[in-house]
Scaffold this motif. Structure first.
Motif, PDB file in Angstrom:
ATOM      1  N   LYS A   1       0.829  -1.205   0.000  1.00  0.00           N
ATOM      2  CA  LYS A   1       0.000   0.000   0.000  1.00  0.00           C
ATOM      3  C   LYS A   1       0.865   1.257   0.000  1.00  0.00           C
ATOM      4  N   VAL A   2       1.933   1.250   0.814  1.00  0.00           N
ATOM      5  CA  VAL A   2       2.847   2.399   0.866  1.00  0.00           C
ATOM      6  C   VAL A   2       3.545   2.589  -0.473  1.00  0.00           C
ATOM      7  N   GLU A   3       3.961   1.494  -1.090  1.00  0.00           N
ATOM      8  CA  GLU A   3       4.657   1.582  -2.373  1.00  0.00           C
ATOM      9  C   GLU A   3       3.741   2.119  -3.468  1.00  0.00           C
ATOM     10  N   ILE A   4       2.482   1.654  -3.470  1.00  0.00           N
ATOM     11  CA  ILE A   4       1.531   2.170  -4.457  1.00  0.00           C
ATOM     12  C   ILE A   4       1.303   3.656  -4.235  1.00  0.00           C
ATOM     13  N   ARG A   5       1.240   4.081  -2.981  1.00  0.00           N
ATOM     14  CA  ARG A   5       1.071   5.503  -2.679  1.00  0.00           C
ATOM     15  C   ARG A   5       2.263   6.306  -3.191  1.00  0.00           C
ATOM     16  N   GLU A   6       3.474   5.774  -2.978  1.00  0.00           N
ATOM     17  CA  GLU A   6       4.672   6.473  -3.455  1.00  0.00           C
ATOM     18  C   GLU A   6       4.683   6.556  -4.979  1.00  0.00           C
ATOM     19  N   GLU A   7       4.302   5.458  -5.649  1.00  0.00           N
ATOM     20  CA  GLU A   7       4.245   5.466  -7.111  1.00  0.00           C
ATOM     21  C   GLU A   7       3.238   6.508  -7.605  1.00  0.00           C
ATOM     22  N   THR A   8       2.086   6.579  -6.928  1.00  0.00           N
ATOM     23  CA  THR A   8       1.041   7.526  -7.323  1.00  0.00           C
ATOM     24  C   THR A   8       1.515   8.967  -7.144  1.00  0.00           C
ATOM     25  N   LEU A   9       2.116   9.262  -6.000  1.00  0.00           N
ATOM     26  CA  LEU A   9       2.593  10.623  -5.734  1.00  0.00           C
ATOM     27  C   LEU A   9       3.708  11.010  -6.710  1.00  0.00           C
ATOM     28  N   LYS A  10       4.561  10.050  -7.037  1.00  0.00           N
ATOM     29  CA  LYS A  10       5.631  10.313  -8.001  1.00  0.00           C
ATOM     30  C   LYS A  10       5.051  10.668  -9.362  1.00  0.00           C
ATOM     31  N   TYR A  11       4.039   9.901  -9.776  1.00  0.00           N
ATOM     32  CA  TYR A  11       3.395  10.155 -11.064  1.00  0.00           C
ATOM     33  C   TYR A  11       2.691  11.512 -11.070  1.00  0.00           C
ATOM     34  N   VAL A  12       1.959  11.808  -9.990  1.00  0.00           N
ATOM     35  CA  VAL A  12       1.247  13.080  -9.911  1.00  0.00           C
ATOM     36  C   VAL A  12       2.226  14.253  -9.942  1.00  0.00           C
ATOM     37  N   GLY A  13       3.331  14.135  -9.203  1.00  0.00           N
ATOM     38  CA  GLY A  13       4.335  15.203  -9.209  1.00  0.00           C
ATOM     39  C   GLY A  13       4.920  15.438 -10.588  1.00  0.00           C
ATOM     40  N   GLN A  14       5.199  14.352 -11.291  1.00  0.00           N
ATOM     41  CA  GLN A  14       5.745  14.477 -12.643  1.00  0.00           C
ATOM     42  C   GLN A  14       4.738  15.114 -13.594  1.00  0.00           C
ATOM     43  N   GLU A  15       3.467  14.714 -13.486  1.00  0.00           N
ATOM     44  CA  GLU A  15       2.430  15.272 -14.339  1.00  0.00           C
ATOM     45  C   GLU A  15       2.218  16.764 -14.049  1.00  0.00           C
ATOM     46  N   LEU A  16       2.255  17.135 -12.772  1.00  0.00           N
ATOM     47  CA  LEU A  16       2.106  18.551 -12.416  1.00  0.00           C
ATOM     48  C   LEU A  16       3.231  19.376 -13.025  1.00  0.00           C
ATOM     49  N   HIS A  17       4.426  18.818 -12.983  1.00  0.00           N
ATOM     50  CA  HIS A  17       5.583  19.561 -13.517  1.00  0.00           C
ATOM     51  C   HIS A  17       5.568  19.608 -15.038  1.00  0.00           C
ATOM     52  N   ASP A  18       5.315  18.471 -15.673  1.00  0.00           N
ATOM     53  CA  ASP A  18       5.460  18.388 -17.125  1.00  0.00           C
ATOM     54  C   ASP A  18       4.258  18.936 -17.886  1.00  0.00           C
ATOM     55  N   ASN A  19       3.051  18.720 -17.377  1.00  0.00           N
ATOM     56  CA  ASN A  19       1.850  19.093 -18.124  1.00  0.00           C
ATOM     57  C   ASN A  19       1.172  20.335 -17.563  1.00  0.00           C
ATOM     58  N   VAL A  20       0.660  20.219 -16.343  1.00  0.00           N
ATOM     59  CA  VAL A  20      -0.069  21.345 -15.754  1.00  0.00           C
ATOM     60  C   VAL A  20       0.833  22.565 -15.615  1.00  0.00           C
ATOM     61  N   GLY A  21       2.068  22.345 -15.198  1.00  0.00           N
ATOM     62  CA  GLY A  21       2.996  23.466 -15.041  1.00  0.00           C
ATOM     63  C   GLY A  21       3.241  24.210 -16.348  1.00  0.00           C
ATOM     64  N   GLN A  22       3.401  23.463 -17.433  1.00  0.00           N
ATOM     65  CA  GLN A  22       3.634  24.094 -18.736  1.00  0.00           C
ATOM     66  C   GLN A  22       2.406  24.869 -19.204  1.00  0.00           C
ATOM     67  N   VAL A  23       1.227  24.300 -18.993  1.00  0.00           N
ATOM     68  CA  VAL A  23       0.002  24.986 -19.404  1.00  0.00           C
ATOM     69  C   VAL A  23      -0.168  26.293 -18.632  1.00  0.00           C
TER      70      VAL A  23
END
Length: 253
Positions: free
Chosen positions: A59-81
């Motif tokens: 459960k902790v690992e899935i949470r870390e994977e999810t947060l990592k993905y969300v952080g990357q998406e915020l930086h790469d997509n939402v941040g650029q927009v």
């Protein structure tokens, strides 16, 4: 008469000795049974604790994977927009309002999707096939590897903890492909059978020598979790570029 009395005494003593031996034997057997029962209970408690610890870790690992993905998406997509919106607003008259509105709508949509992904309990809320499809969509969206998913029949572990473990096993297999396989395509199949399900994960990457890699931490974690759900896993691969094929047999729970 004397001889008869002696024989009776001997018979009584012999019978008493036999009864005493039987009593001692029964006593030893009870003690042995109790010790064995206690040992079995302790082993069951150890396995339950190990299983619960593995579930918590997954459960902790899935949470870390999810947060990592969300952080990357915020930086790469939402941040650029948002940067583009800021740029347009800092130069009034250079862009039509419709362009800015479209960018704002895109940012809102991306944030809504991320909010959806940020739900850590989605493993419990969605089916196993939905989780697999969402994870593959993430990989496909990144543009590094093409993915395909075939779902045949109904395969849904009723035990939420087992579903969590299977989901993490799947994530670890995909992560290993992305890190080491140099693959161009990932093929996933989820097939229902009478006695359970089969989850197949294949890639067209460089492969690896299984004998020299089974001691790696990633594969050890996978094998441990497979054993805890009483499943079975088979990994076929070689370093001659034939790719890797993983077959996970999921028992009915």
């Amino acid at each position: 008469m004397g001889t008869t009395n002696i024989e009776v005494v001997i018979a009584v003593l012999f019978g008493s000795l036999i009864l005493a031996l039987i009593g001692v034997f029964m006593f030893v057997m009870v003690i042995f049974y109790q010790k064995r029962k206690i040992k079995t209970i302790r082993e069951q408690q150890r396995l339950i604790a190990q299983y619960e610890q593995a579930v918590l870790k997954a459960k902790v690992e899935i949470r870390e994977e999810t947060l990592k993905y969300v952080g990357q998406e915020l930086h790469d997509n939402v941040g650029q927009v948002l940067s583009l919106i800021k740029l347009y607003l800092s130069r009034p008259g250079t862009q039509p309002k419709t362009d800015v509105k479209q960018l704002i709508d895109q940012a809102i949509t991306d944030i809504r999707l991320l909010s959806h992904d940020l739900n850590i309990n989605r493993v419990e809320q969605y089916s196993l096939s939905d989780f697999i499809e969402q994870e593959l969509n993430k990989v496909h969206k990144a543009g590094l590897v093409k993915t395909s998913f075939e779902n045949t029949g109904f395969c849904e572990p009723s035990n939420i903890q087992n579903r969590l473990m299977i989901s993490r096993i799947f994530q670890e297999c995909i992560n290993n492909i992305l890190k080491h396989a140099e693959a161009k395509h990932i093929f996933v199949k989820l097939v229902a059978e009478n006695d359970g399900c089969i989850l197949s994960i294949a890639d067209d990457g460089v492969g690896f020598e299984t004998d020299s890699t089974f001691t790696g931490a990633g594969l050890i974690n996978i094998y441990d979790r497979v054993n805890l759900i009483r499943g079975n896993i088979k990994i076929d691969s070689s370093s001659n570029g034939g790719g890797t094929h993983i077959q996970l047999r999921i028992p009915q729970d």
